[in-house]
Write an enzyme that holds these catalytic residues in place. Structure first.
Site, PDB file in Angstrom:
ATOM      1  N   ASP A 167      -7.083  30.048  21.467  1.00 16.61           N
ATOM      2  CA  ASP A 167      -7.613  28.777  20.704  1.00 16.61           C
ATOM      3  C   ASP A 167      -8.770  28.743  20.578  1.00 16.61           C
ATOM      4  O   ASP A 167      -9.609  29.587  20.892  1.00 16.61           O
ATOM      5  CB  ASP A 167      -6.889  27.720  21.248  1.00 16.61           C
ATOM      6  CG  ASP A 167      -6.439  26.488  20.435  1.00 16.61           C
ATOM      7  OD1 ASP A 167      -7.320  26.021  19.679  1.00 16.61           O
ATOM      8  OD2 ASP A 167      -5.118  26.069  20.519  1.00 16.61           O
ATOM      9  N   HIS A 208     -31.123  25.212  14.305  1.00 14.04           N
ATOM     10  CA  HIS A 208     -30.887  25.694  12.948  1.00 14.04           C
ATOM     11  C   HIS A 208     -32.117  26.513  12.422  1.00 14.04           C
ATOM     12  O   HIS A 208     -33.149  26.000  11.921  1.00 14.04           O
ATOM     13  CB  HIS A 208     -30.438  24.620  11.853  1.00 14.04           C
ATOM     14  CG  HIS A 208     -29.126  24.285  12.253  1.00 14.04           C
ATOM     15  ND1 HIS A 208     -27.852  24.185  11.293  1.00 14.04           N
ATOM     16  CD2 HIS A 208     -28.678  23.523  13.406  1.00 14.04           C
ATOM     17  CE1 HIS A 208     -27.134  23.410  12.041  1.00 14.04           C
ATOM     18  NE2 HIS A 208     -27.250  23.244  12.928  1.00 14.04           N
ATOM     19  N   SER A 357       0.706  22.494  16.716  1.00 10.40           N
ATOM     20  CA  SER A 357      -0.155  23.031  17.461  1.00 10.40           C
ATOM     21  C   SER A 357       0.417  23.011  18.911  1.00 10.40           C
ATOM     22  O   SER A 357       0.215  23.550  20.003  1.00 10.40           O
ATOM     23  CB  SER A 357      -1.497  22.694  17.336  1.00 10.40           C
ATOM     24  OG  SER A 357      -2.068  21.673  18.586  1.00 10.40           O
TER      25      SER A 357
END
Ligand SMILES: *[C@@H]1O[C@H](CO)[C@@H](O)[C@H](O)[C@H]1NC(C)=O
Ligand SMILES: *[C@@H]1O[C@H](CO)[C@@H](O)[C@H](O)[C@H]1NC(C)=O
Ligand SMILES: *[C@@H]1O[C@H](CO)[C@@H](O)[C@H](O)[C@H]1NC(C)=O
Ligand SMILES: *[C@@H]1O[C@H](CO)[C@@H](O)[C@H](O)[C@H]1NC(C)=O
Ligand SMILES: *[C@@H]1O[C@H](CO)[C@@H](O)[C@H](O)[C@H]1NC(C)=O
Ligand SMILES: *[C@@H]1O[C@H](CO)[C@@H](O)[C@H](O)[C@H]1NC(C)=O
Length: 611
Positions: A167, A208, A357
């Site tokens: 996951d 970024h 899930s």
């Protein structure tokens, strides 16, 4: 899941990515798969560094494969590598092959915010776990549960069994998980470190720079293949609740390396008994079809759907003929306690867990109990046990009727063979004899071009002896695949059904109103059905292809190849067929259903008492 496995069970986390963000198809990444020549393997770190890759990792599959990648989170790593760089790498005499990894989107399933209720409690939420023992709490239907109590009574807690959750991270410091958490076997494939703590929130705060596309988390074939083949002799069960985007218009599945890793897993994992892969069917709702998801529809995965606590389908449930069985998700009623109680971040618990899930890890828990009862079970034994012991119980699908297949096994297009029964599964597991060898038969193939158009369905047939007289004769079916190549002016309006010689109709593809593809269609796509399990495949198979929807459509079918997988002998199924056929001889049809239930139960009981 932690709630129903005892302390001896071991949990592993394999973190893949912050899978919620979908990369555009074909995103270029600066991760490469490099195959080195024999003898050059020891030089892998040098080769990587000479070509500007800070990190290198030997891959557990294939011969001489290495993953070259930039240092995590370094600003310069996000610059796209030029083709000139790549050419230099390819020309290196130590390098045999270079495979550029393309990034693609994979979506995490479930975890919908049902009601904004957080629970802060140090008390266990046991009585809230209605799917373990359903006494009617949270407006549920009493008795509609996984029958885990019976497995506990028999003394099974999952001891000695290792489950990996693949996951996007788990809070392994959570008090409920910490004592079961197996740190040695866990790994974070998105950052290549052994600490799979969720990092999605943190990732967004990283500086970024560089090319934005690569700031986004993406999935690659290497990451998927590595996690699926991580420690296959230690990990018994892998549980995945992700896949191609459930948007009702995607058709996608495992790429080359991941397919190879799965094949290796079922053939060589667990000392040759096979890794058990549990997969969530999907969250795309009635507008999607899980046969368009190559992970859920793989023969090597056990695909699990979900029911809500009163036995109905959940709104996000996707139906398809490859689903094997079901577990539970939240309740549809607005009861805040109807979700699946589980652990949440930072030591909290939540009752809001939902979606398929939650369903896959529940199934992984049940399979762990079965493996404790009999560690000899192979990946196919687990599927047979699932088919035989899952129950219709009080499951109710408003769209698709429950039906019996040709050997009397009851199935539903959405729930598969019904809800898992942990008690039934451990009892049968204890006495189980490994199923006979598996054979594969190409039953036939239609290769001519056929027109399909609205208002006029295309009907094709294949008459087969199922390879009788040859070594690979398949007499008792397990999985059946219809490999189809078809294009259409609107792919989403296509629907395909297939009937077996014993009369079982599988819906291979339902209408997907959001899929407006007019170019790609399906290219040798393996539609899979589990509904003909146990049947005799000899005779005539019929494929029906048509359009549904408002506007007239047309298309061209180029191929239908029928692939049969199964055994030459299966004693328990002989018993059921015998009972079923003797019932068929009776005239009173209404009594048939009831008698049949008893017959199936008797066959199983007699099988048990024989041992
Ligand atoms: C959470 O529960 C603990 C222990 O019961 C308690 O001390 C704490 O105040 C609670 N926190 C909140 C925000 O309710
Ligand atoms: C992520 O952020 C949280 C909160 O700021 C912090 O406690 C945690 O250590 C961070 N995790 C990582 C892996 O950096
Ligand atoms: C966990 O619970 C505490 C106390 O109720 C709360 O303040 C905190 O926001 C919760 N954390 C998360 C991630 O839900
Ligand atoms: C598992 O296999 C071994 C070796 O064949 C055998 O001795 C053992 O009894 C089997 N266990 C079960 C539970 O069937
Ligand atoms: C399907 O393929 C055929 C042959 O390549 C082509 O002529 C036709 O236009 C295609 N149809 C659609 C709807 O794409
Ligand atoms: C396939 O089966 C479904 C459900 O029974 C039906 O609605 C549909 O019309 C069938 N399609 C074809 C092409 O036979």
């Amino acid at each position: 899941m932690a709630g129903f496995l005892g302390r001896g069970a071991s949990l592993v986390l394999l973190s893949l990515a912050c899978a919620r963000v979908a990369a555009d198809e074909g995103t270029e990444t600066n991760h490469v798969l490099v195959q080195l020549h024999e003898g050059a393997e020891a030089e892998a770190p040098q080769v990587a560094s000479e070509h500007g890759f800070q990190s290198v990792r030997k891959l557990p599959f294939g011969e001489g494969f290495f993953h070259f990648y930039p240092q995590q989170h370094s600003a310069q790593s996000r610059k796209k590598r030029s083709t000139r760089h790549r050419q230099r790498l390819e020309d290196d005499h130590r390098v045999k092959n270079v495979f550029q990894q393309e990034g693609f989107g994979r979506q995490k399933r479930g975890y919908r915010n049902l009601n904004n209720i957080d629970v802060n409690m140090s008390d266990p939420l046991f009585t809230k776990q209605w799917y373990l023992i359903n006494t009617g709490q949270a407006d549920g239907t009493p008795g509609l549960d996984l029958n885990v109590a019976e497995a506990w009574q028999l003394g099974y807690t999952g001891k000695g069994v290792t489950i990996a959750i693949m996951d996007d991270g788990i809070d392994y410091l959570h008090p409920d998980l910490a004592s079961n958490y197996n740190a040695e076997a866990s790994f974070d494939f998105s950052s290549n470190d052994p600490y799979p703590y969720p990092q999605c929130d943190n990732a967004t705060t990283l500086p970024h720079t560089g090319i934005r596309m690569l700031d986004q988390p993406f999935m690659t074939d290497i990451i998927e293949a590595s996690s699926i083949s991580h420690m296959p002799q230690i990990i018994d069960i892998y549980s995945a609740s992700w896949g191609p985007t459930d948007d009702g218009k995607t058709v996608d599945g495992p790429r080359e390396l991941t397919l190879q890793a799965m094949a290796d897993g079922v053939n060589k994992g667990r000392s040759g008994k096979g890794s058990i892969y549990v997969w969530a069917s999907g969250d795309g709702g009635s507008y999607d079809d899980c046969n368009c998801d190559g992970y859920a529809s793989s023969m090597w995965t056990i695909s699990i759907n979900s029911a809500i606590n009163d036995g109905r389908t959940a709104l996000y449930d996707e139906s398809c003929s490859s689903t094997l069985a079901s577990t539970f998700s939240n309740g549809r009623k607005r009861n805040p306690e109807a979700g699946v109680a589980t652990t949440d971040l930072y030591g909290n618990c939540t009752l809001r867990h939902s979606g398929t899930s939650a369903a896959a890890p529940e199934a992984a828990g049940v399979f762990a109990l079965a493996l404790e009862a009999n560690p000899n079970l192979t990946w196919r034994d687990m599927q047979h046990l699932t088919v035989l012991t899952s129950k219709r119980n009080q499951l109710h699908d408003e769209v698709h009727q429950w039906q019996r297949n040709g050997v009397g096994l009851e199935f539903n297009h959405l729930f598969g063979y019904g809800v898992l029964d942990a008690g039934g599964m451990v009892k049968l597991s204890k006495e189980w004899k490994t199923v006979p060898e598996r054979f594969h038969c190409v039953a036939g193939s239609v290769q001519e071009t056929h027109k399909v158009q609205s208002g006029e369905k295309l009907v094709l047939s294949i008459n087969t002896d199922a390879c009788q007289g040859k070594e690979n004769f398949v007499r008792y079916l397990e999985h059946v695949q219809a490999v189809v190549t078809v294009n259409a002016s609107r792919r989403g309006d296509l629907n395909i059904n297939m009937s077996s010689p014993m009369g079982t109709k599988s819906i291979l593809l339902s209408r997907r109103p959001r899929d407006d593809d007019a170019k790609v269609g399906f290219d040798k796509w393996p539609f899979m059905t589990t509904h003909t399990w146990g049947e005799d495949p000899r005779g005539t198979w019929v494929l029906e292809v048509g359009f549904q929807g408002e506007s007239p459509q047309k298309g061209i079918l180029r191929e239908w190849t029928l692939m049969l997988h199964g055994t030459q002998s299966a004693p328990y199924i002989d018993q059921i067929v015998h009972d079923y056929q003797s019932k068929l001889a009776m005239s009173k049809k209404e009594e048939l259903e009831e008698e049949l239930d008893e017959a199936v139960e008797r066959s199983l009981k007699s099988l048990l008492s024989k041992n």
